[in-house]
Scaffold this active site. Sequence first.
Site, PDB file in Angstrom:
ATOM      1  N   ASN A 175       0.862  -1.185   0.000  1.00  0.00           N
ATOM      2  CA  ASN A 175       0.000   0.000   0.000  1.00  0.00           C
ATOM      3  C   ASN A 175       0.899   1.236   0.000  1.00  0.00           C
ATOM      4  OD1 ASN A 175      -1.820   2.033   0.508  1.00  0.00           O
ATOM      5  ND2 ASN A 175      -2.242   1.419   2.623  1.00  0.00           N
ATOM      6  N   TRP A 176       0.935   1.899  -1.134  1.00  0.00           N
ATOM      7  CA  TRP A 176       1.847   3.043  -1.271  1.00  0.00           C
ATOM      8  C   TRP A 176       1.293   4.311  -0.615  1.00  0.00           C
ATOM      9  CZ3 TRP A 176       3.694   2.607  -7.123  1.00  0.00           C
ATOM     10  CH2 TRP A 176       4.346   1.380  -7.292  1.00  0.00           C
ATOM     11  N   LYS A 177       0.056   4.273  -0.192  1.00  0.00           N
ATOM     12  CA  LYS A 177      -0.589   5.435   0.453  1.00  0.00           C
ATOM     13  C   LYS A 177      -0.414   6.685  -0.422  1.00  0.00           C
ATOM     14  CE  LYS A 177       0.326   3.295   4.855  1.00  0.00           C
ATOM     15  NZ  LYS A 177       0.182   3.398   6.286  1.00  0.00           N
ATOM     16  N   HIS A 206      -9.414   0.619   4.921  1.00  0.00           N
ATOM     17  CA  HIS A 206      -8.076   0.761   5.514  1.00  0.00           C
ATOM     18  C   HIS A 206      -8.191   1.646   6.754  1.00  0.00           C
ATOM     19  CE1 HIS A 206      -3.968   2.150   6.154  1.00  0.00           C
ATOM     20  NE2 HIS A 206      -3.616   1.003   5.603  1.00  0.00           N
ATOM     21  N   GLU A 233      -6.622   4.099   7.830  1.00  0.00           N
ATOM     22  CA  GLU A 233      -6.549   5.553   7.636  1.00  0.00           C
ATOM     23  C   GLU A 233      -7.852   6.097   7.060  1.00  0.00           C
ATOM     24  OE1 GLU A 233      -2.825   5.220   5.589  1.00  0.00           O
ATOM     25  OE2 GLU A 233      -1.990   4.563   7.503  1.00  0.00           O
ATOM     26  N   GLU A 258      -5.104  -5.471  10.577  1.00  0.00           N
ATOM     27  CA  GLU A 258      -4.096  -4.434  10.775  1.00  0.00           C
ATOM     28  C   GLU A 258      -4.375  -3.708  12.088  1.00  0.00           C
ATOM     29  OE1 GLU A 258      -2.194  -3.076   6.910  1.00  0.00           O
ATOM     30  OE2 GLU A 258      -4.112  -2.056   6.992  1.00  0.00           O
ATOM     31  N   GLY A 309       2.466   2.058  10.593  1.00  0.00           N
ATOM     32  CA  GLY A 309       3.337   3.217  10.415  1.00  0.00           C
ATOM     33  C   GLY A 309       4.029   3.665  11.694  1.00  0.00           C
ATOM     34  N   SER A 369       3.645  -2.309  10.216  1.00  0.00           N
ATOM     35  CA  SER A 369       5.103  -2.259  10.345  1.00  0.00           C
ATOM     36  C   SER A 369       5.777  -3.579   9.967  1.00  0.00           C
ATOM     37  CB  SER A 369       5.515  -1.801  11.751  1.00  0.00           C
ATOM     38  OG  SER A 369       5.030  -0.495  11.990  1.00  0.00           O
ATOM     39  N   GLY A 421       2.911  -1.323   4.208  1.00  0.00           N
ATOM     40  CA  GLY A 421       2.879   0.103   3.890  1.00  0.00           C
ATOM     41  C   GLY A 421       4.265   0.619   3.587  1.00  0.00           C
ATOM     42  N   GLY A 422       4.905   1.224   4.593  1.00  0.00           N
ATOM     43  CA  GLY A 422       6.198   1.884   4.405  1.00  0.00           C
ATOM     44  C   GLY A 422       7.228   1.054   3.658  1.00  0.00           C
TER      45      GLY A 422
HETATM   46  C1  PEP Z   1      -0.611  -0.172   5.797  1.00  0.00           C
HETATM   47  O1  PEP Z   1      -0.560   0.880   5.188  1.00  0.00           O
HETATM   48  O2  PEP Z   1      -1.573  -0.918   5.600  1.00  0.00           O
HETATM   49  C2  PEP Z   1       0.465  -0.512   6.720  1.00  0.00           C
HETATM   50  C3  PEP Z   1       0.398  -1.640   7.366  1.00  0.00           C
HETATM   51  O3  PEP Z   1       1.509   0.384   6.874  1.00  0.00           O
HETATM   52  P1  PEP Z   1       2.968   0.110   7.554  1.00  0.00           P
HETATM   53  O4  PEP Z   1       3.465  -1.181   6.965  1.00  0.00           O
HETATM   54  O5  PEP Z   1       3.781   1.287   7.165  1.00  0.00           O
HETATM   55  O6  PEP Z   1       2.731  -0.007   9.012  1.00  0.00           O
END
Ligand code: PEP
Length: 253
Positions: free
Chosen positions: A9-11, A97, A99, A169, A175, A215, A236-237
């Site tokens: 997920n590039w957000k 998600h 966010e 999640e 994040g 993470s 994500g990151g």
């Molecule tokens: C996500 O965006 O779904 C996520 C899990 O982010 P991160 O891996 O950065 O925690």
Amino acid sequence: MRKPFIAGNWKMNTDSRGAVKLAESIVRDCGDTTDSKVDVAVCPPFVYLQAVAGALSSSPVALGSQDVYFEQKGAFTGEISAAMLKDVGCTYALCGHSERRHVIGEADELINKKVHAAVSGGLLPILCVGELIEERKTNKTAEVVTRQMKKGLAGISEAKMPAITIAYEPVWAIGTGLTATPQQAQEVHALIRKLLAGMFSEKLAEEIRIQYGGSVKPDNAAELMNQQDVDGLLVGGASLKADDFVTIIKASV
Ligand code: PEP
């Protein structure tokens, strides 16, 4: 056997050139890992979907969107329909998600409409669920995840369920650099599978893939994937660095 499924997920990150370069690097570095052993998808921002679709064409890496609107077309300024996402090459769509839930304010009922719209529009939804830190600290994780599962999947028939992936999640791990321990992840994944068995059937529950997200990094991916009910990862990151994302993919097979 559930095939591992790793999604990035590039957000709200990258720019048009960077998005294409990232997709090209992932395709190149995955080599033949993705062919039969693992499903891989990337979810760029809406505006770069078409460009990234070009970079992924004739590769096994699939395209996903970070959201989808539930209406088919019309006066919904700023929104994107399932048909539009299909049209630019999307296979998957994230729904709910954390966010979207906690920054944008989406409720379970809206997320449920999005899951329905995605399925009807021929997309494969990834329904995200997970508790806030206060909810975990007050032992409400099971209650929250149960509510999000039941409301998010309301009205979805067993026949339609194989289109859907669940992503657990924990919001406190997204994040933040705090990852759920493999045991914490397994505990909630097992609960989700039990919920699926109750809502649908044991057979269906055994088929559905449940990703962990929060993470995920190259050094914790394998241990998380070793858990019995962890079938994939939503990253994500670490999905913004081709090296890290591909290391995670390779650690998952
Ligand atoms: C996500 O965006 O779904 C996520 C899990 O982010 P991160 O891996 O950065 O925690």
